[in-house]
Design a protein around this motif. Structure first.
Motif, PDB file in Angstrom:
ATOM      1  N   THR A 168       2.120  11.384  38.802  1.00  0.00           N
ATOM      2  CA  THR A 168       2.344  11.497  37.354  1.00  0.00           C
ATOM      3  C   THR A 168       1.273  10.727  36.588  1.00  0.00           C
ATOM      4  O   THR A 168       0.786  11.184  35.557  1.00  0.00           O
ATOM      5  N   LEU A 169       0.919   9.563  37.117  1.00  0.00           N
ATOM      6  CA  LEU A 169      -0.153   8.796  36.469  1.00  0.00           C
ATOM      7  C   LEU A 169      -1.419   9.632  36.417  1.00  0.00           C
ATOM      8  O   LEU A 169      -2.170   9.597  35.452  1.00  0.00           O
ATOM      9  N   TYR A 170      -1.612  10.379  37.479  1.00  0.00           N
ATOM     10  CA  TYR A 170      -2.818  11.181  37.579  1.00  0.00           C
ATOM     11  C   TYR A 170      -2.745  12.399  36.660  1.00  0.00           C
ATOM     12  O   TYR A 170      -3.683  12.691  35.931  1.00  0.00           O
ATOM     13  N   SER A 171      -1.610  13.057  36.686  1.00  0.00           N
ATOM     14  CA  SER A 171      -1.550  14.326  35.963  1.00  0.00           C
ATOM     15  C   SER A 171      -1.140  14.139  34.506  1.00  0.00           C
ATOM     16  O   SER A 171      -1.459  14.971  33.677  1.00  0.00           O
ATOM     17  N   ALA A 172      -0.419  13.066  34.213  1.00  0.00           N
ATOM     18  CA  ALA A 172       0.028  12.880  32.837  1.00  0.00           C
ATOM     19  C   ALA A 172      -0.117  11.433  32.405  1.00  0.00           C
ATOM     20  O   ALA A 172       0.872  10.730  32.166  1.00  0.00           O
ATOM     21  N   PRO A 173      -1.353  10.936  32.340  1.00  0.00           N
ATOM     22  CA  PRO A 173      -1.546   9.539  31.917  1.00  0.00           C
ATOM     23  C   PRO A 173      -1.037   9.354  30.490  1.00  0.00           C
ATOM     24  O   PRO A 173      -1.288  10.186  29.630  1.00  0.00           O
ATOM     25  N   ALA A 174      -0.311   8.271  30.276  1.00  0.00           N
ATOM     26  CA  ALA A 174       0.344   8.086  28.986  1.00  0.00           C
ATOM     27  C   ALA A 174      -0.648   7.834  27.864  1.00  0.00           C
ATOM     28  O   ALA A 174      -0.380   8.156  26.719  1.00  0.00           O
ATOM     29  N   ASN A 175      -1.757   7.200  28.189  1.00  0.00           N
ATOM     30  CA  ASN A 175      -2.710   6.894  27.126  1.00  0.00           C
ATOM     31  C   ASN A 175      -4.133   6.872  27.678  1.00  0.00           C
ATOM     32  O   ASN A 175      -4.362   7.064  28.871  1.00  0.00           O
ATOM     33  N   LYS A 176      -5.052   6.622  26.788  1.00  0.00           N
ATOM     34  CA  LYS A 176      -6.465   6.664  27.134  1.00  0.00           C
ATOM     35  C   LYS A 176      -6.804   5.642  28.215  1.00  0.00           C
ATOM     36  O   LYS A 176      -7.592   5.911  29.119  1.00  0.00           O
ATOM     37  N   PHE A 177      -6.165   4.454  28.133  1.00  0.00           N
ATOM     38  CA  PHE A 177      -6.488   3.419  29.117  1.00  0.00           C
ATOM     39  C   PHE A 177      -6.111   3.869  30.520  1.00  0.00           C
ATOM     40  O   PHE A 177      -6.915   3.788  31.450  1.00  0.00           O
ATOM     41  N   VAL A 178      -4.891   4.357  30.683  1.00  0.00           N
ATOM     42  CA  VAL A 178      -4.441   4.796  32.009  1.00  0.00           C
ATOM     43  C   VAL A 178      -5.311   5.949  32.486  1.00  0.00           C
ATOM     44  O   VAL A 178      -5.715   6.008  33.651  1.00  0.00           O
ATOM     45  N   ALA A 231      -0.738  22.937  19.291  1.00  0.00           N
ATOM     46  CA  ALA A 231       0.082  22.815  18.090  1.00  0.00           C
ATOM     47  C   ALA A 231       0.303  21.357  17.733  1.00  0.00           C
ATOM     48  O   ALA A 231       0.152  20.948  16.576  1.00  0.00           O
ATOM     49  N   ALA A 232       0.626  20.532  18.751  1.00  0.00           N
ATOM     50  CA  ALA A 232       0.864  19.116  18.489  1.00  0.00           C
ATOM     51  C   ALA A 232      -0.414  18.442  18.000  1.00  0.00           C
ATOM     52  O   ALA A 232      -0.378  17.563  17.135  1.00  0.00           O
ATOM     53  N   ALA A 233      -1.545  18.865  18.547  1.00  0.00           N
ATOM     54  CA  ALA A 233      -2.820  18.253  18.159  1.00  0.00           C
ATOM     55  C   ALA A 233      -3.194  18.643  16.742  1.00  0.00           C
ATOM     56  O   ALA A 233      -3.937  17.929  16.071  1.00  0.00           O
ATOM     57  N   GLY A 234      -2.672  19.771  16.300  1.00  0.00           N
ATOM     58  CA  GLY A 234      -3.012  20.255  14.974  1.00  0.00           C
ATOM     59  C   GLY A 234      -2.655  19.278  13.871  1.00  0.00           C
ATOM     60  O   GLY A 234      -3.189  19.343  12.771  1.00  0.00           O
ATOM     61  N   ALA A 235      -1.768  18.337  14.173  1.00  0.00           N
ATOM     62  CA  ALA A 235      -1.373  17.353  13.174  1.00  0.00           C
ATOM     63  C   ALA A 235      -2.521  16.423  12.811  1.00  0.00           C
ATOM     64  O   ALA A 235      -2.477  15.742  11.796  1.00  0.00           O
ATOM     65  N   GLY A 263      -4.486  11.191  20.921  1.00  0.00           N
ATOM     66  CA  GLY A 263      -4.469  11.102  19.466  1.00  0.00           C
ATOM     67  C   GLY A 263      -5.177   9.862  18.963  1.00  0.00           C
ATOM     68  O   GLY A 263      -5.680   9.057  19.745  1.00  0.00           O
ATOM     69  N   PRO A 264      -5.213   9.666  17.653  1.00  0.00           N
ATOM     70  CA  PRO A 264      -5.879   8.497  17.075  1.00  0.00           C
ATOM     71  C   PRO A 264      -5.253   7.182  17.549  1.00  0.00           C
ATOM     72  O   PRO A 264      -5.911   6.148  17.536  1.00  0.00           O
ATOM     73  N   ASP A 265      -3.981   7.233  17.983  1.00  0.00           N
ATOM     74  CA  ASP A 265      -3.332   6.017  18.487  1.00  0.00           C
ATOM     75  C   ASP A 265      -3.571   5.845  19.989  1.00  0.00           C
ATOM     76  O   ASP A 265      -2.934   5.009  20.625  1.00  0.00           O
ATOM     77  N   ASP A 266      -4.461   6.623  20.562  1.00  0.00           N
ATOM     78  CA  ASP A 266      -4.821   6.576  21.979  1.00  0.00           C
ATOM     79  C   ASP A 266      -3.727   7.105  22.907  1.00  0.00           C
ATOM     80  O   ASP A 266      -3.887   7.097  24.114  1.00  0.00           O
ATOM     81  N   GLN A 267      -2.605   7.550  22.359  1.00  0.00           N
ATOM     82  CA  GLN A 267      -1.560   8.104  23.214  1.00  0.00           C
ATOM     83  C   GLN A 267      -1.880   9.554  23.550  1.00  0.00           C
ATOM     84  O   GLN A 267      -2.510  10.268  22.768  1.00  0.00           O
ATOM     85  N   ARG A 268      -1.434   9.964  24.733  1.00  0.00           N
ATOM     86  CA  ARG A 268      -1.684  11.336  25.145  1.00  0.00           C
ATOM     87  C   ARG A 268      -0.786  12.271  24.333  1.00  0.00           C
ATOM     88  O   ARG A 268       0.381  11.980  24.082  1.00  0.00           O
ATOM     89  N   ILE A 269      -1.375  13.365  23.930  1.00  0.00           N
ATOM     90  CA  ILE A 269      -0.598  14.359  23.193  1.00  0.00           C
ATOM     91  C   ILE A 269      -0.055  15.346  24.210  1.00  0.00           C
ATOM     92  O   ILE A 269      -0.811  15.983  24.944  1.00  0.00           O
ATOM     93  N   SER A 270       1.276  15.415  24.304  1.00  0.00           N
ATOM     94  CA  SER A 270       1.844  16.345  25.267  1.00  0.00           C
ATOM     95  C   SER A 270       2.526  17.462  24.508  1.00  0.00           C
ATOM     96  O   SER A 270       3.017  17.277  23.399  1.00  0.00           O
ATOM     97  N   GLY A 271       2.547  18.601  25.124  1.00  0.00           N
ATOM     98  CA  GLY A 271       3.078  19.752  24.426  1.00  0.00           C
ATOM     99  C   GLY A 271       4.581  19.853  24.534  1.00  0.00           C
ATOM    100  O   GLY A 271       5.227  19.104  25.224  1.00  0.00           O
TER     101      GLY A 271
END
Ligand SMILES: Nc1ncnc2c1ncn2[C@@H]1O[C@H](COP(=O)(O)OP(=O)(O)OP(=O)(O)O)[C@@H](O)[C@H]1O
Ligand SMILES: [Mg+2]
Lengths: 359, 285
Positions: free
Chosen positions: A222-232, A268-272, A351-359
C-alpha cells in the motif's frame, strides 16, 4: 505475546523546541513485525526508546497489552532490545550474555543453560558459547544480540538498526533469517531502520516517520501503490519516484507538454486546484521509452543486468529536468540518444498540501 | 609500523628511533639510580655507606636487623607498619566505597549542576594542607583523636576522595551508554547495573585509582607527623626515626627506606596485573 499502542506519545528532548517524536499514534498487533522507517533524525530511535522505557514520554501514553507503561522503568516492561552496536557485555562469555536476563529473573542455572543452548542452536551459535564478544565476527555478535533477546521470550522485541553494522551481503541474508525467526517465534516486534528496502521486505506493516511526525502506516504494497503524501512517495521505492511540479496542459496536469493519464475520479478531484499547484509523481517502472510521449535526451544509462535505468533530460516548465525511466535489462538506448517517454502505469497527483489526491 | 618506505627515509627514522630510545634509557637510568643506590646502601655497613662511593662491597643484612629491632621507648617497625597498613587499607576502601556512587552520579546519570559538584570536589584540594593543620590539630585534640589511627583514616579518606571521584568519573564516562541500557532492559536494578556491568568494565580504572590512593596514603608524612607523633605513628615517621644525631646513619636509613618502599612496589605490581588483565579483556568496545 502482546499488543503495543502509542497514544499521542511525544518526546521533547530537554533543551530543544521541536518534539523528536510528535503525537505518535500507532497500534501494533500481536505477533506483528512493524517497521519504523524514516530518514536520519526523523525520531525512529526515539520512538523505540520511548517504548523501551529508556526515554521519558513528555506527553501521551504507551500501552503494552492494554497496560499503561508510560512511566514504567525498562525492567518492568518485559521487552528485549537489540541495539545497533549490539551492546554485548564485554566481560561475559556469549553464554553469560545470553543468560544474563534470565539470571536477573532468578531462573535456575539448569534452566538457564537449557534455554541458552536452545537459542544457540536456532542461531548457530553453539561453537561460540564460551567465547568473549570481542573474539567474534560482526555477524556472530549480531546473532548473540539476537540470542540475548530470544532466550527471554519477552512480550516485545525492539530492534534498532540491528543489521546496519553488517556488510551488504550478510545484511540481506540476515534480514531474511530475522524475518523468518520472527515469524516462527510470533513475538510482536518493532524494528527500526533507515533503509526502505529493509522496511519493505521485512515489515508486515511499515510506519514512515519524518521530523518526528508519522506520515503513513500501511502494508508495504500500500505504501508503494498509494503513498499518502509526497514525502512517502519519494521515500519509498528505489530508485525514487519522479516528483515534478505539474505543468498546465490544457487545464490538466502534465509533464512537459504532455498530459498525464489519470482516472476520471482523480482528474475530477484534482480539478479543484489549478494544475500548476499540483505535483505529479510517477515511478520509473511506470514509465517507458518508446516512440511517443515526452521528448527528451538520454544522459545516463545504468545497466543492472536484469533491468536498467535511463536518466532522461526533458524540457519541463521552461527548464531542463531529469526523470528516471526503467527499461529492460539489455537496453539499446545509449547516452545522447533522443527518446520519448510514455506512461505505462499509475500516475500519482499530490495537491498543494502535499497529500495524495485519490479518486 | 611503517617499513615500506624508501631507503634513506627508513634509515633516518631508524637512527632517530635509536637516539630516542638511548635518551629514554638514559633518563630512566637517571631516575632509577638514586633508588638503586638506596637499596645498595641498605646492604652496606655504615663505614662503607659513609665512605667514598663503592659499587662492590661485602653485603650485610646487619642494617635491616638493626632497624627492625625493637628498642623500648622508640617506635618499632612492626607498630609503624601495622599503623600504616590499617590507615591505608581502611581509608582506601572507604574512598572507593564513597567515590563509586559519587562518580556514577557525576557521569552516568549526572545530577543537576554536576559540573559545579565536580568543581567543588577538586576545590577542596586548593587549600594547602599546612594552612589547615592548626584547625585540624585542634579539632583532633577536642575529639580526643590525636595519636590514633582513626584520625589518619579520616584524613586520608578525605585527602584521596576528590582525586578518586575525578578519576572514576572519567573511567565511568567511557562505559558505553547502551551497555547500561541493555542491563536495564535485561532487568537489573541500579545495584545490579553497577556491580555486574559497570564495575567489571572499569576494573582497570578501579585498580589504578585504588593504587594511587594507597600510594598517597602510604607516603603521607605531614599529617602523620603533626597529629600522631607519639602513638599511631606510620612508616614514614619510623623511617625518619632512623636519622640520628649521634654517629652515622646512612646505611640504616637506606635499609629502612627500602623496607618502606616494598609494600608500595608490591601493591603496584598487583594493581598492574589487574589493570593489564582488565585491558586485555577488551573491556571497552
Ligand atoms: N539526547 C538527545 N538530546 C537532544 N536531542 C536529541 C537527543 N537524541 C536525539 N535527539 C534529536 O532527536 C531527533 C530524533 O533523533 P533519533 O535518534 O530518534 O533519530 P533517528 O530517526 O533514530 O535517526 P538515525 O537514523 O540517524 O538513527 C534528532 O533531531 C536528534 O537530533
Ligand atoms: Mg537511530
Amino acid at each position: 505475546m502482546a499488543e503495543v499502542k502509542f497514544d499521542a506519545a511525544s518526546r521533547i528532548y530537554p533543551g530543544t523546541e521541536e518534539p523528536a517524536v510528535n503525537k505518535l499514534n500507532l497500534d501494533i498487533g500481536d505477533g506483528e513485525l512493524l517497521v519504523l522507517v524514516g530518514p536520519s533524525g526523523s525520531g525512529k530511535s526515539t520512538a523505540l526508546r520511548m517504548l523501551a522505557g529508556l526515554e521519558f514520554v513528555n506527553d501521551g501514553s504507551i500501552f503494552i497489552n492494554d497496560k499503561d507503561v508510560t512511566l514504567a522503568p525498562p525492567q518492568d516492561r518485559d521487552i528485549a532490545m537489540v541495539f545497533q552496536n549490539y551492546a554485548l557485555y564485554p566481560q561475559m562469555t556469549v553464554a553469560s550474555n545470553m543468560a544474563f536476563a534470565l539470571k536477573q529473573q532468578g531462573v535456575s542455572k539448569e534452566d538457564r543453560m537449557a534455554r541458552v543452548k536452545e537459542a544457540a542452536k536456532i542461531l548457530d551459535l553453539e561453537p561460540f558459547l564460551d567465547r568473549k564478544p570481542k573474539n567474534l565476527s560482526g555477524g556472530q555478535r549480531q546473532r548473540v544480540a539476537m540470542g540475548r533477546a530470544i532466550v527471554r521470550e519477552p512480550q516485545v522485541f525492539l530492534m534498532d538498526e540491528p543489521l546496519s553494522n553488517l556488510d551488504a551481503k550478510l545484511r540481506v541474508q540476515t534480514r531474511t533469517e530475522l524475518a523468518d525467526l520472527q515469524a516462527r517465534l510470533g513475538v510482536t516486534t518493532v524494528y527500526v531502520t533507515h533503509d526502505q528496502v529493509e522496511a519493505m521486505t521485512m515489515g508486515h506493516r511499515v510506519a514512515v516517520l519524518n521530523f518526528g511526525v508519522l506520515q503513513q502506516v500501511d502494508a508495504p504494497r500500500t505504501l508503494y501503490s498509494a503513498p499518502a503524501n509526497k514525502f512517502v512517495a519519494g521515500f519509498i521505492g528505489s530508485p525514487a519516484m519522479n516528483l515534478l511540479a505539474a505543468s498546465d496542459v490544457g487545464g490538466r496536469a502534465g509533464i512537459g507538454g504532455v498530459q498525464v493519464p489519470l482516472s476520471d475520479a482523480v482528474a475530477a478531484a484534482a480539478g479543484a486546484h489549478p494544475a500548476r499547484e499540483l505535483t505529479v509523481g510517477v515511478r520509473p517502472e511506470h514509465l517507458q521509452l518508446g516512440s511517443e510521449g515526452i521528448p527528451g535526451e538520454a544522459i545516463v544509462v545504468e545497466e543492472l543486468g536484469s533491468e536498467s535505468f535511463v536518466h532522461v533530460r526533458i524540457d519541463h516548465l521552461g527548464e531542463s529536468t531529469t526523470i528516471v525511466v526503467r527499461d529492460e535489462g539489455e537496453t539499446d538506448v545509449r547516452r545522447g540518444d533522443n527518446v520519448s517517454v510514455g506512461f505505462n502505469g499509475p500516475v500519482h497527483l499530490f495537491g498543494p498540501d502535499d497529500q495524495r489526491i485519490s479518486g | 609500523m611503517s617499513g615500506s618506505n624508501t631507503g634513506p627515509v627508513v634509515g633516518e627514522r631508524k637512527l632517530g628511533g635509536y637516539l630516542l630510545s638511548a635518551l629514554a634509557w638514559f633518563v630512566g637510568f637517571l631516575f632509577f639510580f638514586p633508588v638503586f643506590w638506596m637499596v645498595l646502601s641498605g646492604f652496606k655497613t655504615e663505614a662503607d655507606a659513609n665512605g667514598p662511593p663503592k659499587l662492590f662491597f661485602e653485603p650485610t643484612t646487619e642494617q635491616f636487623a638493626e632497624v627492625t629491632n625493637d628498642t623500648t621507648g622508640l617506635l618499632s617497625a612492626g607498630e609503624a607498619f601495622s599503623n600504616s597498613f590499617w590507615a591505608v587499607a581502611i581509608s582506601t576502601v572507604l574512598v572507593m566505597l564513597l567515590a563509586i556512587p559519587a562518580a556514577y552520579a557525576l557521569s552516568i546519570k549526572p545530577v543537576d549542576k554536576w559540573r559545579d559538584v565536580l568543581f567543588f570536589f577538586i576545590s577542596t584540594k586548593f587549600l594547602p594542607i599546612v594552612a589547615a593543620i592548626l584547625p585540624l590539630w585542634i579539632i583532633a585534640r577536642e575529639l580526643n583523636l590525636l595519636n590514633t589511627r582513626l584520625i589518619l583514616i579520616i584524613l586520608y579518606t578525605a585527602m584521596n576522595l576528590p582525586l578518586a571521584v575525578w578519576m572514576l568519573r572519567s573511567f565511568f564516562s567511557e562505559v558505553p551508554r547502551e551497555l547500561i541500557e541493555a542491563a536495564q532492559i535485561d532487568g537489573t536494578n541500579l545495584r545490579g547495573q553497577i556491580t555486574s556491568v559497570i564495575l567489571p568494565i572499569v576494573a582497570p580504572g578501579l585498580a589504578a585509582t585504588a593504587l594511587l590512593c594507597v600510594i598517597f596514603a602510604w607516603n603521607e608524612f605531614f599529617l602523620a607527623v603533626q597529629l600522631n607523633p607519639i602513638e599511631g605513628s606510620t612508616v614514614p615517621i619510623w623511617v625518619t626515626g632512623n636519622v640520628s644525631t649521634r654517629g652515622n646513619f646512612l646505611a640504616k636509613l637506606s635499609a629502612a627506606s627500602t623496607l618502606a618502599t616494598l609494600p608500595v612496589i608490591i601493591a603496584g605490581w598487583l594493581a598492574q596485573k589487574r589493570m593489564i588483565r582488565g585491558l586485555a579483556m577488551g573491556a571497552i568496545k
